[in-house]
Design a protein around this motif. Structure first.
Motif, mmCIF file in Angstrom:
data_model
loop_
_atom_site.group_PDB
_atom_site.id
_atom_site.type_symbol
_atom_site.label_atom_id
_atom_site.label_comp_id
_atom_site.label_asym_id
_atom_site.label_seq_id
_atom_site.Cartn_x
_atom_site.Cartn_y
_atom_site.Cartn_z
ATOM 1 N N TYR A 25 0.833 -1.015 0.174
ATOM 2 C CA TYR A 25 0.083 0.075 0.021
ATOM 3 C C TYR A 25 0.860 1.064 -0.065
ATOM 4 C CZ TYR A 25 -4.097 -2.939 1.498
ATOM 5 O OH TYR A 25 -5.090 -3.839 1.635
ATOM 6 N N PHE B 215 1.660 5.566 -0.662
ATOM 7 C CA PHE B 215 0.843 6.773 -0.084
ATOM 8 C C PHE B 215 1.848 7.718 -0.470
ATOM 9 C CE2 PHE B 215 -2.658 5.084 2.671
ATOM 10 C CZ PHE B 215 -2.072 3.766 2.937
ATOM 11 N N LYS C 281 -3.217 7.756 -2.970
ATOM 12 C CA LYS C 281 -2.688 6.209 -2.321
ATOM 13 C C LYS C 281 -3.008 5.221 -3.357
ATOM 14 C CE LYS C 281 -6.938 4.742 0.091
ATOM 15 N NZ LYS C 281 -7.765 4.691 1.193
ATOM 16 N N ILE D 91 -3.658 1.195 -3.601
ATOM 17 C CA ILE D 91 -4.090 0.247 -2.854
ATOM 18 C C ILE D 91 -4.148 -1.075 -3.721
ATOM 19 C CG2 ILE D 91 -5.901 -1.023 -1.517
ATOM 20 C CD1 ILE D 91 -4.576 1.190 0.033
ATOM 21 N N THR D 92 -4.953 -0.935 -4.948
ATOM 22 C CA THR D 92 -4.986 -1.975 -5.835
ATOM 23 C C THR D 92 -5.538 -1.485 -7.276
ATOM 24 O OG1 THR D 92 -5.700 -4.227 -6.510
ATOM 25 C CG2 THR D 92 -7.227 -2.868 -5.382
ATOM 26 N N ARG E 69 3.187 0.621 3.318
ATOM 27 C CA ARG E 69 3.127 -0.404 4.295
ATOM 28 C C ARG E 69 2.545 -1.509 3.597
ATOM 29 N NH1 ARG E 69 -2.907 -1.139 6.201
ATOM 30 N NH2 ARG E 69 -1.958 -3.003 6.356
ATOM 31 N N SER F 152 0.659 -4.940 2.453
ATOM 32 C CA SER F 152 -0.765 -5.282 2.388
ATOM 33 C C SER F 152 -1.230 -6.565 3.200
ATOM 34 C CB SER F 152 -1.397 -5.237 0.971
ATOM 35 O OG SER F 152 -0.717 -6.352 0.115
ATOM 36 N N GLY G 221 -8.076 -6.015 6.990
ATOM 37 C CA GLY G 221 -6.580 -6.055 6.331
ATOM 38 C C GLY G 221 -6.103 -4.640 5.799
ATOM 39 N N ARG H 219 -7.367 -2.060 4.210
ATOM 40 C CA ARG H 219 -7.639 -1.485 2.840
ATOM 41 C C ARG H 219 -8.232 -0.130 2.915
ATOM 42 N NH1 ARG H 219 -7.962 -4.539 -1.755
ATOM 43 N NH2 ARG H 219 -9.477 -3.309 -2.558
#
Lengths: 116, 118
Positions: free
Chosen positions: A32, A34, A49, A51-52, A94, A96, B101, B103
């Motif tokens: 993850y 940022f 950010k 994330i995915t 960080r 995931s 988690g 997210r």
């Protein structure tokens, strides 16, 4: 342990020109990622950010960042810089992985100066 | 809505004294973090609270540092017998937290407390 590198302590760019602030990371598994900005005597403000999903992430104030897994990079970009973008920029990561530590690991920061 | 607030904004103390720094997280955020920003050390993690779980104290630099979070909201960071090397900006952050988690966990930071130990 994870780590973040911001190889440039200082970036200078002329107003109206595109800007790039570089960031590379190291983390176990998927990251993850940022970007935060810090103005003088202020706390950190969240910019964007990853994330995915899409590798190109759009954030506040016209900033965007591109996640590149093969190069383990997450460079911050803006097509046209403003003098008001001058500030200290931090990249953070960080892992995931479920159960992993949730605190952020920060880079050393890059001071961006946009010249009028 | 209100963001993360911290008090005091500035604190000057003498070496050897104890100090308490306060953080009010965003309402509804169950996760709370303390970081320290100092010259030469950058931004470093100190401690993390998640709900009623035991805090992650892995970043505390010495046993002079402690923190508590009462009622799952306000947190106090205490530094005992302050040393000059404790001079830094102490930043608090909060996030939604939870056990999914992480997210949803964007951390939002307060303005910090600037501590100067003379």
């Amino acid at each position: 342990a994870q780590s973040v590198a911001q190889p440039e302590d200082q970036v200078n760019v002329a107003e109206g020109n595109p800007l790039t602030v570089k960031c590379t990371y190291s983390v176990s598994g998927n990251p993850y990622l940022f970007w935060y900005v810090q103005y003088p005597n202020r706390g950190l403000q969240f910019l964007l950010k990853y994330i995915t999903g899409d590798n190109l992430v759009k954030g506040s104030y016209g900033f965007e960042a591109e996640f590149n897994k093969s190069q383990t990079s997450f460079h911050l970009k803006k097509p046209s810089a403003l003098v008001s973008d001058s500030a200290l920029y931090f990249c953070a990561v960080r892992p995931s992985l479920s159960g992993s530590a949730r605190q952020l690991t920060f880079g050393s920061g890059t001071q961006l100066t946009v010249l009028p | 809505g209100a963001g993360v607030s911290q008090s005091p904004s500035n604190k000057v103390t003498e070496k050897g004294k104890d100090v308490e720094l306060r953080c009010d997280p965003i309402s509804g955020h169950t996760a709370l973090y303390w970081y320290r920003q100092s010259l030469g050390q950058g931004l470093e993690f100190l401690i993390y609270f998640q709900g009623n779980s035991a805090p992650d104290k892995s970043g505390l630099p010495s046993d002079r540092f402690s923190a508590e979070r009462t009622g799952g909201s306000v947190s106090t960071l205490t530094i005992q017998r302050t040393q000059q090397e404790d001079s830094a900006v102490y930043l608090c952050a909060s996030s939604l937290g939870g056990l999914a988690g992480g997210r949803l966990e964007t951390q939002y930071f307060g303005p910090g407390t600037r501590l100067l130990v003379l």
